[in-house]
Design a protein around this motif. Structure first.
Motif, PDB file in Angstrom:
ATOM      1  N   ALA A  62       1.397  32.214 -56.435  1.00  0.00           N
ATOM      2  CA  ALA A  62       2.320  32.158 -55.284  1.00  0.00           C
ATOM      3  C   ALA A  62       1.743  30.830 -54.085  1.00  0.00           C
ATOM      4  O   ALA A  62       2.609  30.175 -53.566  1.00  0.00           O
ATOM      5  CB  ALA A  62       2.460  33.469 -54.539  1.00  0.00           C
ATOM      6  N   TRP A 104       0.385  28.145 -54.875  1.00  0.00           N
ATOM      7  CA  TRP A 104       0.739  26.780 -55.545  1.00  0.00           C
ATOM      8  C   TRP A 104       2.081  26.702 -55.170  1.00  0.00           C
ATOM      9  O   TRP A 104       2.610  25.695 -54.959  1.00  0.00           O
ATOM     10  CB  TRP A 104       0.347  26.841 -56.876  1.00  0.00           C
ATOM     11  CG  TRP A 104      -1.145  26.675 -57.073  1.00  0.00           C
ATOM     12  CD1 TRP A 104      -2.102  27.585 -56.839  1.00  0.00           C
ATOM     13  CD2 TRP A 104      -1.922  25.659 -57.142  1.00  0.00           C
ATOM     14  NE1 TRP A 104      -3.224  27.086 -56.970  1.00  0.00           N
ATOM     15  CE2 TRP A 104      -3.221  25.785 -57.447  1.00  0.00           C
ATOM     16  CE3 TRP A 104      -1.588  24.137 -57.669  1.00  0.00           C
ATOM     17  CZ2 TRP A 104      -4.155  24.969 -57.702  1.00  0.00           C
ATOM     18  CZ3 TRP A 104      -2.492  22.968 -57.838  1.00  0.00           C
ATOM     19  CH2 TRP A 104      -3.736  23.730 -57.900  1.00  0.00           C
ATOM     20  N   THR A 105       3.078  27.968 -55.734  1.00  0.00           N
ATOM     21  CA  THR A 105       4.380  27.659 -55.470  1.00  0.00           C
ATOM     22  C   THR A 105       5.139  27.453 -53.964  1.00  0.00           C
ATOM     23  O   THR A 105       5.634  26.685 -53.792  1.00  0.00           O
ATOM     24  CB  THR A 105       5.014  28.772 -55.860  1.00  0.00           C
ATOM     25  OG1 THR A 105       4.687  29.249 -57.256  1.00  0.00           O
ATOM     26  CG2 THR A 105       6.647  28.946 -55.839  1.00  0.00           C
ATOM     27  N   ASP A 142       6.854  24.293 -52.350  1.00  0.00           N
ATOM     28  CA  ASP A 142       8.329  24.865 -52.023  1.00  0.00           C
ATOM     29  C   ASP A 142       8.199  26.144 -51.103  1.00  0.00           C
ATOM     30  O   ASP A 142       8.297  27.162 -51.592  1.00  0.00           O
ATOM     31  CB  ASP A 142       9.084  24.995 -53.340  1.00  0.00           C
ATOM     32  CG  ASP A 142      10.449  25.363 -52.956  1.00  0.00           C
ATOM     33  OD1 ASP A 142      10.876  25.379 -51.910  1.00  0.00           O
ATOM     34  OD2 ASP A 142      11.167  25.821 -53.863  1.00  0.00           O
ATOM     35  N   GLN A 185      10.349  29.086 -50.937  1.00  0.00           N
ATOM     36  CA  GLN A 185      10.328  30.346 -52.136  1.00  0.00           C
ATOM     37  C   GLN A 185       9.696  31.530 -51.599  1.00  0.00           C
ATOM     38  O   GLN A 185       9.340  32.626 -52.068  1.00  0.00           O
ATOM     39  CB  GLN A 185       9.419  29.782 -53.356  1.00  0.00           C
ATOM     40  CG  GLN A 185      10.419  28.928 -53.983  1.00  0.00           C
ATOM     41  CD  GLN A 185      11.436  29.432 -55.029  1.00  0.00           C
ATOM     42  OE1 GLN A 185      11.247  30.628 -55.217  1.00  0.00           O
ATOM     43  NE2 GLN A 185      12.368  28.604 -55.368  1.00  0.00           N
ATOM     44  N   PRO A 228       5.001  31.785 -61.318  1.00  0.00           N
ATOM     45  CA  PRO A 228       4.890  31.062 -60.207  1.00  0.00           C
ATOM     46  C   PRO A 228       5.021  31.999 -59.022  1.00  0.00           C
ATOM     47  O   PRO A 228       4.448  31.639 -57.948  1.00  0.00           O
ATOM     48  CB  PRO A 228       5.757  30.076 -60.278  1.00  0.00           C
ATOM     49  CG  PRO A 228       6.911  30.454 -61.163  1.00  0.00           C
ATOM     50  CD  PRO A 228       6.320  31.333 -61.936  1.00  0.00           C
ATOM     51  N   LEU A 229       5.740  33.186 -58.945  1.00  0.00           N
ATOM     52  CA  LEU A 229       6.004  33.923 -57.764  1.00  0.00           C
ATOM     53  C   LEU A 229       5.004  35.055 -57.648  1.00  0.00           C
ATOM     54  O   LEU A 229       4.990  35.867 -56.530  1.00  0.00           O
ATOM     55  CB  LEU A 229       7.518  34.630 -58.003  1.00  0.00           C
ATOM     56  CG  LEU A 229       8.580  33.383 -57.938  1.00  0.00           C
ATOM     57  CD1 LEU A 229       9.888  34.288 -58.053  1.00  0.00           C
ATOM     58  CD2 LEU A 229       8.615  32.721 -56.892  1.00  0.00           C
TER      59      LEU A 229
END
Length: 273
Positions: A57, A59-60, A64, A67, A161-162
Protein backbone atom coordinates in the motif's frame (compact mmCIF):
# COMPACT_ATOMS: atom_id res chain seq x y z
CA UNK A 1 60.10 -46.74 -7.33
CA UNK A 2 56.59 -46.26 -5.92
CA UNK A 3 54.02 -46.79 -8.68
CA UNK A 4 51.00 -46.02 -6.49
CA UNK A 5 48.81 -43.15 -7.70
CA UNK A 6 49.19 -39.75 -6.06
CA UNK A 7 45.97 -39.13 -4.18
CA UNK A 8 44.89 -35.62 -3.25
CA UNK A 9 45.78 -34.47 0.22
CA UNK A 10 42.97 -35.09 2.65
CA UNK A 11 41.77 -32.21 4.79
CA UNK A 12 39.67 -32.35 7.91
CA UNK A 13 35.94 -32.79 7.33
CA UNK A 14 34.16 -29.52 8.17
CA UNK A 15 31.33 -29.45 10.69
CA UNK A 16 29.05 -27.65 8.24
CA UNK A 17 29.69 -28.69 4.65
CA UNK A 18 28.27 -25.45 3.22
CA UNK A 19 29.91 -22.66 1.21
CA UNK A 20 30.99 -19.82 3.46
CA UNK A 21 28.60 -17.31 1.91
CA UNK A 22 25.63 -19.64 2.50
CA UNK A 23 26.67 -20.23 6.12
CA UNK A 24 27.02 -16.46 6.55
CA UNK A 25 23.58 -15.85 5.01
CA UNK A 26 21.88 -18.36 7.29
CA UNK A 27 23.77 -17.05 10.32
CA UNK A 28 22.67 -13.50 9.53
CA UNK A 29 18.99 -14.46 9.23
CA UNK A 30 19.11 -16.43 12.48
CA UNK A 31 20.99 -13.66 14.30
CA UNK A 32 18.45 -11.02 13.24
CA UNK A 33 15.59 -13.22 14.43
CA UNK A 34 17.36 -13.84 17.76
CA UNK A 35 17.96 -10.11 18.32
CA UNK A 36 14.33 -9.33 17.59
CA UNK A 37 13.07 -12.17 19.76
CA UNK A 38 15.31 -11.81 22.81
CA UNK A 39 16.86 -8.33 22.86
CA UNK A 40 14.64 -5.73 21.21
CA UNK A 41 11.71 -4.23 23.14
CA UNK A 42 8.36 -4.62 21.40
CA UNK A 43 8.22 -0.96 20.40
CA UNK A 44 11.67 -1.16 18.76
CA UNK A 45 10.73 -4.36 16.97
CA UNK A 46 7.57 -2.75 15.60
CA UNK A 47 9.64 0.20 14.38
CA UNK A 48 12.08 -2.21 12.74
CA UNK A 49 9.26 -3.96 10.88
CA UNK A 50 7.79 -0.61 9.79
CA UNK A 51 11.18 0.51 8.45
CA UNK A 52 12.29 -2.73 6.74
CA UNK A 53 9.19 -4.74 5.78
CA UNK A 54 7.57 -4.33 2.36
CA UNK A 55 4.05 -2.86 2.49
CA UNK A 56 2.43 -2.77 -0.98
CA UNK A 57 0.00 0.00 0.00
CA UNK A 58 2.93 2.37 0.55
CA UNK A 59 3.84 2.09 -3.12
CA UNK A 60 0.24 2.41 -4.30
CA UNK A 61 -0.43 5.50 -2.18
CA UNK A 62 2.85 7.12 -3.19
CA UNK A 63 1.85 7.04 -6.86
CA UNK A 64 -1.89 7.48 -6.29
CA UNK A 65 -2.83 9.08 -2.93
CA UNK A 66 -6.48 8.91 -3.94
CA UNK A 67 -6.44 5.16 -3.23
CA UNK A 68 -6.31 5.74 0.56
CA UNK A 69 -10.00 4.92 1.05
CA UNK A 70 -9.64 1.69 -0.93
CA UNK A 71 -6.57 0.66 1.10
CA UNK A 72 -8.44 1.17 4.38
CA UNK A 73 -11.50 -0.69 3.07
CA UNK A 74 -9.35 -3.60 1.89
CA UNK A 75 -7.70 -3.84 5.30
CA UNK A 76 -11.09 -4.18 6.96
CA UNK A 77 -12.39 -6.78 4.53
CA UNK A 78 -9.55 -9.30 4.78
CA UNK A 79 -8.33 -11.77 7.39
CA UNK A 80 -9.60 -12.52 10.90
CA UNK A 81 -12.67 -10.35 11.75
CA UNK A 82 -11.44 -9.98 15.34
CA UNK A 83 -8.42 -8.07 14.04
CA UNK A 84 -10.39 -5.80 11.71
CA UNK A 85 -9.98 -2.68 13.86
CA UNK A 86 -6.24 -3.20 14.22
CA UNK A 87 -5.80 -3.72 10.48
CA UNK A 88 -7.81 -0.63 9.66
CA UNK A 89 -5.80 1.43 12.16
CA UNK A 90 -2.54 0.25 10.59
CA UNK A 91 -3.87 1.03 7.10
CA UNK A 92 -4.77 4.55 8.25
CA UNK A 93 -1.24 4.94 9.60
CA UNK A 94 0.23 3.86 6.25
CA UNK A 95 -2.10 6.24 4.40
CA UNK A 96 -1.07 9.17 6.62
CA UNK A 97 2.61 8.29 6.50
CA UNK A 98 2.93 8.81 2.71
CA UNK A 99 6.43 7.29 2.55
CA UNK A 100 7.71 5.12 -0.30
CA UNK A 101 10.77 3.55 1.41
CA UNK A 102 12.23 1.91 -1.74
CA UNK A 103 14.89 0.00 0.23
CA UNK A 104 12.14 -2.25 1.59
CA UNK A 105 12.12 -4.09 -1.76
CA UNK A 106 15.31 -5.75 -0.48
CA UNK A 107 15.29 -5.41 3.31
CA UNK A 108 12.05 -7.33 3.82
CA UNK A 109 14.07 -10.50 3.19
CA UNK A 110 16.05 -9.93 6.39
CA UNK A 111 12.98 -10.26 8.63
CA UNK A 112 10.84 -13.30 9.41
CA UNK A 113 7.57 -13.81 11.17
CA UNK A 114 8.72 -16.54 13.56
CA UNK A 115 11.41 -19.11 14.30
CA UNK A 116 9.50 -21.67 12.22
CA UNK A 117 9.58 -19.26 9.28
CA UNK A 118 13.31 -18.52 9.44
CA UNK A 119 14.30 -22.15 10.06
CA UNK A 120 12.17 -23.34 7.13
CA UNK A 121 13.81 -20.78 4.84
CA UNK A 122 17.29 -21.62 6.16
CA UNK A 123 16.84 -25.29 5.23
CA UNK A 124 15.85 -24.39 1.66
CA UNK A 125 18.67 -21.86 1.44
CA UNK A 126 21.20 -24.51 2.47
CA UNK A 127 19.79 -27.00 -0.03
CA UNK A 128 19.61 -24.78 -3.12
CA UNK A 129 21.93 -21.88 -2.31
CA UNK A 130 24.89 -24.20 -1.81
CA UNK A 131 25.16 -25.59 -5.37
CA UNK A 132 24.74 -22.09 -6.82
CA UNK A 133 27.41 -20.63 -4.52
CA UNK A 134 29.84 -23.45 -5.32
CA UNK A 135 29.34 -23.01 -9.05
CA UNK A 136 29.17 -19.22 -9.27
CA UNK A 137 31.01 -17.84 -6.24
CA UNK A 138 29.71 -15.51 -3.52
CA UNK A 139 29.18 -12.36 -5.62
CA UNK A 140 27.04 -13.97 -8.31
CA UNK A 141 25.17 -15.86 -5.60
CA UNK A 142 24.44 -12.53 -3.91
CA UNK A 143 23.33 -10.86 -7.15
CA UNK A 144 20.91 -13.71 -7.89
CA UNK A 145 19.44 -13.64 -4.39
CA UNK A 146 19.08 -9.85 -4.42
CA UNK A 147 17.53 -9.79 -7.90
CA UNK A 148 15.04 -12.48 -6.89
CA UNK A 149 14.17 -10.61 -3.69
CA UNK A 150 13.48 -7.36 -5.54
CA UNK A 151 11.53 -9.08 -8.33
CA UNK A 152 9.44 -10.99 -5.82
CA UNK A 153 8.66 -7.81 -3.93
CA UNK A 154 7.66 -5.96 -7.10
CA UNK A 155 5.36 -8.75 -8.25
CA UNK A 156 3.76 -8.87 -4.80
CA UNK A 157 3.05 -5.12 -5.03
CA UNK A 158 1.56 -5.53 -8.51
CA UNK A 159 -0.63 -8.50 -7.53
CA UNK A 160 -1.89 -7.05 -4.22
CA UNK A 161 -1.43 -3.26 -4.47
CA UNK A 162 -3.98 -2.38 -1.78
CA UNK A 163 -2.50 -4.63 0.90
CA UNK A 164 -1.31 -2.90 4.08
CA UNK A 165 0.07 -6.17 5.43
CA UNK A 166 3.88 -6.19 5.87
CA UNK A 167 5.70 -8.74 3.71
CA UNK A 168 8.72 -10.39 5.36
CA UNK A 169 10.90 -13.39 4.58
CA UNK A 170 13.76 -14.46 2.33
CA UNK A 171 11.63 -16.86 0.27
CA UNK A 172 11.72 -14.82 -2.96
CA UNK A 173 15.52 -14.70 -3.00
CA UNK A 174 15.68 -18.40 -2.15
CA UNK A 175 13.25 -19.11 -4.99
CA UNK A 176 15.66 -17.35 -7.37
CA UNK A 177 18.52 -19.57 -6.15
CA UNK A 178 16.26 -22.62 -6.44
CA UNK A 179 15.45 -21.74 -10.06
CA UNK A 180 19.13 -21.15 -10.82
CA UNK A 181 20.06 -24.52 -9.34
CA UNK A 182 17.36 -26.21 -11.42
CA UNK A 183 19.23 -25.13 -14.57
CA UNK A 184 22.13 -27.50 -13.81
CA UNK A 185 21.70 -29.80 -10.78
CA UNK A 186 19.37 -32.25 -12.52
CA UNK A 187 21.69 -32.97 -15.43
CA UNK A 188 22.51 -36.68 -15.88
CA UNK A 189 26.07 -37.83 -15.09
CA UNK A 190 28.75 -37.16 -17.68
CA UNK A 191 28.85 -40.16 -20.01
CA UNK A 192 32.25 -41.61 -20.81
CA UNK A 193 34.06 -39.61 -18.14
CA UNK A 194 37.29 -41.50 -17.52
CA UNK A 195 39.08 -39.29 -15.03
CA UNK A 196 40.30 -40.48 -11.62
CA UNK A 197 37.41 -41.09 -9.23
CA UNK A 198 38.55 -38.40 -6.79
CA UNK A 199 38.49 -35.67 -9.43
CA UNK A 200 35.40 -33.60 -10.15
CA UNK A 201 33.78 -34.11 -13.57
CA UNK A 202 34.20 -31.30 -16.09
CA UNK A 203 32.09 -28.15 -15.81
CA UNK A 204 28.92 -28.46 -17.86
CA UNK A 205 26.92 -25.54 -19.27
CA UNK A 206 23.43 -24.78 -18.00
CA UNK A 207 20.61 -26.62 -19.67
CA UNK A 208 18.60 -24.66 -22.20
CA UNK A 209 14.83 -24.56 -21.89
CA UNK A 210 14.33 -27.29 -24.56
CA UNK A 211 16.90 -29.46 -22.75
CA UNK A 212 15.12 -28.90 -19.44
CA UNK A 213 11.80 -29.90 -20.99
CA UNK A 214 13.41 -33.22 -22.02
CA UNK A 215 14.79 -33.76 -18.51
CA UNK A 216 12.10 -35.63 -16.59
CA UNK A 217 13.62 -34.95 -13.19
CA UNK A 218 13.84 -31.21 -13.84
CA UNK A 219 10.31 -31.08 -15.28
CA UNK A 220 8.92 -32.96 -12.27
CA UNK A 221 10.66 -30.59 -9.86
CA UNK A 222 9.44 -27.48 -11.70
CA UNK A 223 5.89 -28.82 -11.95
CA UNK A 224 5.71 -29.69 -8.23
CA UNK A 225 7.10 -26.28 -7.29
CA UNK A 226 4.64 -24.43 -9.54
CA UNK A 227 1.57 -26.42 -8.46
CA UNK A 228 2.46 -26.06 -4.78
CA UNK A 229 2.77 -22.29 -5.06
CA UNK A 230 -0.47 -22.01 -7.03
CA UNK A 231 -2.24 -23.97 -4.28
CA UNK A 232 -0.83 -21.58 -1.68
CA UNK A 233 -2.28 -18.71 -3.69
CA UNK A 234 -5.70 -20.23 -4.42
CA UNK A 235 -6.34 -21.65 -0.95
CA UNK A 236 -4.39 -19.00 1.05
CA UNK A 237 -2.71 -21.90 2.83
CA UNK A 238 -0.40 -20.89 5.72
CA UNK A 239 2.92 -22.50 6.50
CA UNK A 240 2.75 -25.28 9.09
CA UNK A 241 2.63 -23.66 12.52
CA UNK A 242 2.02 -20.19 11.07
CA UNK A 243 -1.04 -17.97 10.91
CA UNK A 244 0.02 -15.79 7.96
CA UNK A 245 -0.52 -16.94 4.38
CA UNK A 246 2.46 -17.52 2.11
CA UNK A 247 3.23 -14.83 -0.47
CA UNK A 248 3.12 -17.14 -3.49
CA UNK A 249 3.47 -14.19 -5.88
CA UNK A 250 6.79 -13.16 -4.33
CA UNK A 251 8.03 -16.73 -4.74
CA UNK A 252 6.97 -16.73 -8.38
CA UNK A 253 8.65 -13.40 -9.13
CA UNK A 254 11.91 -14.53 -7.58
CA UNK A 255 11.80 -17.89 -9.35
CA UNK A 256 11.23 -16.39 -12.80
CA UNK A 257 14.09 -13.91 -12.43
CA UNK A 258 16.48 -16.54 -11.08
CA UNK A 259 15.60 -18.92 -13.92
CA UNK A 260 16.13 -16.32 -16.65
CA UNK A 261 19.07 -14.44 -15.11
CA UNK A 262 21.26 -17.39 -14.16
CA UNK A 263 22.64 -18.17 -17.67
CA UNK A 264 24.03 -14.61 -17.84
CA UNK A 265 25.76 -14.94 -14.46
CA UNK A 266 26.97 -18.49 -14.88
CA UNK A 267 30.80 -18.36 -15.11
CA UNK A 268 32.31 -19.75 -18.26
CA UNK A 269 34.93 -22.44 -17.80
CA UNK A 270 38.34 -21.44 -19.16
CA UNK A 271 40.17 -24.02 -21.23
CA UNK A 272 43.85 -24.39 -20.41
CA UNK A 273 46.20 -24.65 -23.36
Amino acid sequence: MDASPEFPRQSRVPVFNLPGVVTLSIGLLLAIQAVREFLLPDTWDISLVLDLALVPARWTLWFDPGQATEVIRAAGDSGDPSLQAAREAFARYIAGEHALQPWTLATYALLHGSWMHVIFNSVWLAAFGSPVARRCGPWRYGVLALAGTVAGGLLHVLVDPLSAGPLVGASAGISALMAAAARFVFQPPVSGYGGPPWQLPPHRPVETIPELLRNRTAVSFLAIWLVTNLLFGLISMPLVGESAAIAWDAHLGGFIVGFLLFPFLDPRETVKA
